[in-house]
Motif scaffolding. Structure first.
Motif, PDB file in Angstrom:
ATOM      1  N   LEU A   1      -7.197 -28.644  53.256  1.00  0.00           N
ATOM      2  CA  LEU A   1      -7.185 -28.208  51.379  1.00  0.00           C
ATOM      3  C   LEU A   1      -8.123 -26.986  51.814  1.00  0.00           C
ATOM      4  O   LEU A   1      -7.597 -25.827  50.985  1.00  0.00           O
ATOM      5  CB  LEU A   1      -9.708 -28.975  51.274  1.00  0.00           C
ATOM      6  CG  LEU A   1      -8.635 -30.137  50.419  1.00  0.00           C
ATOM      7  CD1 LEU A   1      -9.882 -31.226  50.244  1.00  0.00           C
ATOM      8  CD2 LEU A   1      -8.293 -30.283  49.244  1.00  0.00           C
ATOM      9  N   LYS A   2      -8.551 -26.569  52.799  1.00  0.00           N
ATOM     10  CA  LYS A   2      -8.774 -24.756  52.867  1.00  0.00           C
ATOM     11  C   LYS A   2      -7.799 -23.661  53.238  1.00  0.00           C
ATOM     12  O   LYS A   2      -8.081 -22.873  52.242  1.00  0.00           O
ATOM     13  CB  LYS A   2     -10.143 -24.262  54.160  1.00  0.00           C
ATOM     14  CG  LYS A   2     -11.426 -23.754  54.121  1.00  0.00           C
ATOM     15  CD  LYS A   2     -11.573 -23.279  54.770  1.00  0.00           C
ATOM     16  CE  LYS A   2     -13.183 -23.645  54.664  1.00  0.00           C
ATOM     17  NZ  LYS A   2     -14.124 -23.878  56.159  1.00  0.00           N
ATOM     18  N   GLU A   3      -6.726 -24.467  53.544  1.00  0.00           N
ATOM     19  CA  GLU A   3      -5.712 -23.857  54.134  1.00  0.00           C
ATOM     20  C   GLU A   3      -4.650 -23.920  52.641  1.00  0.00           C
ATOM     21  O   GLU A   3      -4.051 -22.732  51.743  1.00  0.00           O
ATOM     22  CB  GLU A   3      -4.044 -24.141  54.616  1.00  0.00           C
ATOM     23  CG  GLU A   3      -5.020 -23.963  55.950  1.00  0.00           C
ATOM     24  CD  GLU A   3      -3.869 -24.629  56.686  1.00  0.00           C
ATOM     25  OE1 GLU A   3      -4.383 -24.980  58.115  1.00  0.00           O
ATOM     26  OE2 GLU A   3      -3.176 -25.228  56.567  1.00  0.00           O
ATOM     27  N   SER A   4      -4.720 -25.156  51.676  1.00  0.00           N
ATOM     28  CA  SER A   4      -4.058 -24.877  50.633  1.00  0.00           C
ATOM     29  C   SER A   4      -4.917 -24.223  49.854  1.00  0.00           C
ATOM     30  O   SER A   4      -3.295 -23.386  48.570  1.00  0.00           O
ATOM     31  CB  SER A   4      -3.829 -25.814  49.645  1.00  0.00           C
ATOM     32  OG  SER A   4      -5.743 -26.801  50.185  1.00  0.00           O
ATOM     33  N   LEU A   5      -6.138 -23.896  49.717  1.00  0.00           N
ATOM     34  CA  LEU A   5      -7.509 -23.045  48.596  1.00  0.00           C
ATOM     35  C   LEU A   5      -6.643 -21.790  49.026  1.00  0.00           C
ATOM     36  O   LEU A   5      -6.500 -20.995  47.771  1.00  0.00           O
ATOM     37  CB  LEU A   5      -8.649 -23.123  48.857  1.00  0.00           C
ATOM     38  CG  LEU A   5      -9.048 -24.369  47.603  1.00  0.00           C
ATOM     39  CD1 LEU A   5     -10.899 -25.180  48.397  1.00  0.00           C
ATOM     40  CD2 LEU A   5      -8.792 -23.986  46.367  1.00  0.00           C
ATOM     41  N   GLN A   6      -6.268 -21.580  49.898  1.00  0.00           N
ATOM     42  CA  GLN A   6      -6.068 -19.635  51.005  1.00  0.00           C
ATOM     43  C   GLN A   6      -4.445 -19.564  50.295  1.00  0.00           C
ATOM     44  O   GLN A   6      -4.076 -18.457  49.555  1.00  0.00           O
ATOM     45  CB  GLN A   6      -6.222 -19.961  52.755  1.00  0.00           C
ATOM     46  CG  GLN A   6      -7.394 -19.092  52.291  1.00  0.00           C
ATOM     47  CD  GLN A   6      -7.664 -19.533  53.892  1.00  0.00           C
ATOM     48  OE1 GLN A   6      -6.439 -19.545  54.662  1.00  0.00           O
ATOM     49  NE2 GLN A   6      -8.748 -19.170  54.517  1.00  0.00           N
ATOM     50  N   THR A   7      -3.572 -20.081  50.401  1.00  0.00           N
ATOM     51  CA  THR A   7      -2.445 -20.559  49.918  1.00  0.00           C
ATOM     52  C   THR A   7      -2.179 -19.668  48.368  1.00  0.00           C
ATOM     53  O   THR A   7      -1.796 -19.038  47.590  1.00  0.00           O
ATOM     54  CB  THR A   7      -1.208 -21.831  49.888  1.00  0.00           C
ATOM     55  OG1 THR A   7      -2.141 -22.402  50.950  1.00  0.00           O
ATOM     56  CG2 THR A   7      -0.326 -21.173  50.372  1.00  0.00           C
ATOM     57  N   LEU A   8      -3.401 -21.274  47.753  1.00  0.00           N
ATOM     58  CA  LEU A   8      -3.163 -20.639  45.868  1.00  0.00           C
ATOM     59  C   LEU A   8      -3.595 -19.210  45.351  1.00  0.00           C
ATOM     60  O   LEU A   8      -3.497 -18.152  44.820  1.00  0.00           O
ATOM     61  CB  LEU A   8      -3.726 -21.874  45.475  1.00  0.00           C
ATOM     62  CG  LEU A   8      -3.199 -22.956  45.457  1.00  0.00           C
ATOM     63  CD1 LEU A   8      -4.302 -24.257  45.395  1.00  0.00           C
ATOM     64  CD2 LEU A   8      -2.335 -23.067  44.255  1.00  0.00           C
ATOM     65  N   ASP A   9      -4.542 -18.593  46.399  1.00  0.00           N
ATOM     66  CA  ASP A   9      -5.642 -17.683  46.063  1.00  0.00           C
ATOM     67  C   ASP A   9      -4.332 -16.474  45.991  1.00  0.00           C
ATOM     68  O   ASP A   9      -4.161 -15.406  45.879  1.00  0.00           O
ATOM     69  CB  ASP A   9      -6.773 -17.437  46.602  1.00  0.00           C
ATOM     70  CG  ASP A   9      -8.060 -18.051  46.005  1.00  0.00           C
ATOM     71  OD1 ASP A   9      -8.500 -18.449  47.256  1.00  0.00           O
ATOM     72  OD2 ASP A   9      -7.784 -18.713  44.816  1.00  0.00           O
ATOM     73  N   GLY A  10      -4.058 -16.785  47.138  1.00  0.00           N
ATOM     74  CA  GLY A  10      -2.630 -16.018  47.713  1.00  0.00           C
ATOM     75  C   GLY A  10      -1.908 -15.541  46.342  1.00  0.00           C
ATOM     76  O   GLY A  10      -1.004 -14.484  46.693  1.00  0.00           O
ATOM     77  N   HIS A  11      -1.162 -16.622  46.233  1.00  0.00           N
ATOM     78  CA  HIS A  11      -0.145 -16.760  45.339  1.00  0.00           C
ATOM     79  C   HIS A  11      -0.454 -15.756  43.540  1.00  0.00           C
ATOM     80  O   HIS A  11       0.024 -15.353  42.684  1.00  0.00           O
ATOM     81  CB  HIS A  11       0.132 -17.963  44.953  1.00  0.00           C
ATOM     82  CG  HIS A  11       1.114 -18.264  45.376  1.00  0.00           C
ATOM     83  ND1 HIS A  11       3.064 -18.473  45.052  1.00  0.00           N
ATOM     84  CD2 HIS A  11       1.266 -18.962  46.548  1.00  0.00           C
ATOM     85  CE1 HIS A  11       3.541 -18.681  46.355  1.00  0.00           C
ATOM     86  NE2 HIS A  11       2.382 -19.440  47.242  1.00  0.00           N
ATOM     87  N   GLN A  12      -2.426 -16.499  43.437  1.00  0.00           N
ATOM     88  CA  GLN A  12      -2.386 -16.028  42.649  1.00  0.00           C
ATOM     89  C   GLN A  12      -2.788 -13.970  41.744  1.00  0.00           C
ATOM     90  O   GLN A  12      -2.701 -13.418  41.253  1.00  0.00           O
ATOM     91  CB  GLN A  12      -3.693 -16.694  42.166  1.00  0.00           C
ATOM     92  CG  GLN A  12      -3.535 -17.767  41.276  1.00  0.00           C
ATOM     93  CD  GLN A  12      -5.353 -18.377  41.135  1.00  0.00           C
ATOM     94  OE1 GLN A  12      -6.098 -17.794  41.568  1.00  0.00           O
ATOM     95  NE2 GLN A  12      -5.165 -19.679  40.531  1.00  0.00           N
ATOM     96  N   ALA A  13      -3.275 -13.920  43.479  1.00  0.00           N
ATOM     97  CA  ALA A  13      -3.641 -12.299  43.345  1.00  0.00           C
ATOM     98  C   ALA A  13      -2.458 -11.646  43.706  1.00  0.00           C
ATOM     99  O   ALA A  13      -1.608 -12.132  43.733  1.00  0.00           O
ATOM    100  CB  ALA A  13      -4.692 -12.012  45.092  1.00  0.00           C
TER     101      ALA A  13
END
Lengths: 174, 134
Positions: A162-174
């Motif tokens: 979950l943490k990894e996927s959140l980080q990936t999502l944040d990376g995409h958004q940022a």
């Protein structure tokens, strides 16, 4: 023979009629009889009690050769009974050679020793039952510990994903 | 087979061996001189040697069976009744504690599963809402 083929089994007890409305109203039918507790019951012509305890040798009318008492040293008694048995067999052989008509007493002694041996072995069974229970409990504790470890591991892995996927999502958004 | 059943089997084997030993010896025994008035009964010497060997083997088997019984008795893992009852109480307490821990972990894991499923449903709904209808 004709009688045997034409005779039928006794009919089942008529209690089934009381349960006609059981599906609609479970309380309309009588409760099943309670289990018997501390009572004697007849079974196939013999009476049994609910107290399942090995009857002592005196109850069966057999002389007890090993000493009574709360703690019996089973190994010692079994080995001494074994030695006595061998001696009695030798005595029987002697008696058969010298005074063959006196075999009966010796044979009785040998059968007494055998009865004592079997009774001692039977009284070891409760100990075996307790040892089996200990083994079962240990296995169960082992399985439960394993299950706890498994669950912990999976939870941690799920959190990590979950943490990894959140980080990936944040990376995409940022 | 557990050791107590083996011991019981061994006792029965000893009984059977003793029975067979005495049975064959009695059956094959040559006739005995009853009194000095009667003549010596005729007995073949070859049978005596057979009986002698047979007696040796059967008695050796009997003694071997008794030795096996002794060895099995020595291998009995015996301990006192009080020790066993104490150990059972300890194991029950440990089992109870571990059971509670397992239940706690299970509940937490089920909670997290529900949360993840809700998040997944939400994400799937958002994806569907963003998708342009063709």
């Amino acid at each position: 023979m004709a009688m045997a083929t034409s005779s039928s089994y006794p009919p089942p007890p008529p209690y089934y009629r009381l349960y006609k409305d059981y599906l609609e109203d479970p309380k309309s039918a009588p409760e099943p009889p309670p289990p018997i507790h501390d009572a004697t019951y007849p079974l196939f012509g013999a009476t049994y009690t609910t107290d399942v305890v090995l009857p002592s040798l005196e109850d069966q009318g057999v002389r007890q050769l090993y000493p009574k008492g709360p703690n019996i040293d089973f190994k010692k008694e079994l080995q001494s009974l074994n030695r006595e048995l061998q001696l009695h067999i030798l005595e029987l052989a002697d008696v058969l050679v010298e005074r063959p008509s006196q075999y009966a007493r010796r044979v009785e002694d040998i059968s007494l020793i055998f009865k004592n041996l079997h009774h001692l072995l039977n009284s070891l069974r409760p100990h075996q039952a307790r040892a089996t229970l200990i083994h079962i409990l240990e296995c169960q504790i082992q399985r439960r510990k394993q299950a706890i470890e498994d669950i912990k591991r999976r939870r941690e892995e799920a959190q990590r994903l979950l943490k990894e996927s959140l980080q990936t999502l944040d990376g995409h958004q940022a | 087979m557990d050791i107590i059943s083996q011991l019981q089997e061994q006792v029965n084997t000893i009984a059977l061996l003793a029975l067979n030993t005495f049975g064959t010896l009695q059956r094959d025994a040559p006739p005995v001189r009853l009194s000095p008035n009667y003549p010596e009964p005729t007995s073949k010497p070859s049978q005596e040697t057979i009986n002698g060997e047979h007696a040796k083997t059967t008695s050796a088997n009997l003694v071997q069976a008794a030795k096996t019984f002794d060895a099995l008795v020595a291998a009995l893992p015996l301990s006192g009744e009080d020790e066993q009852l104490k150990r059972i109480a300890e194991l029950q307490a440990e089992n109870e504690a571990i059971g509670l821990e397992l239940e706690k972990q299970l509940q937490a894991a089920e909670q997290e599963l529900k949360q993840v499923q809700e998040m997944f449903n939400e994400a799937a709904d958002n994806c569907l809402n963003l998708k342009r209808p063709d």
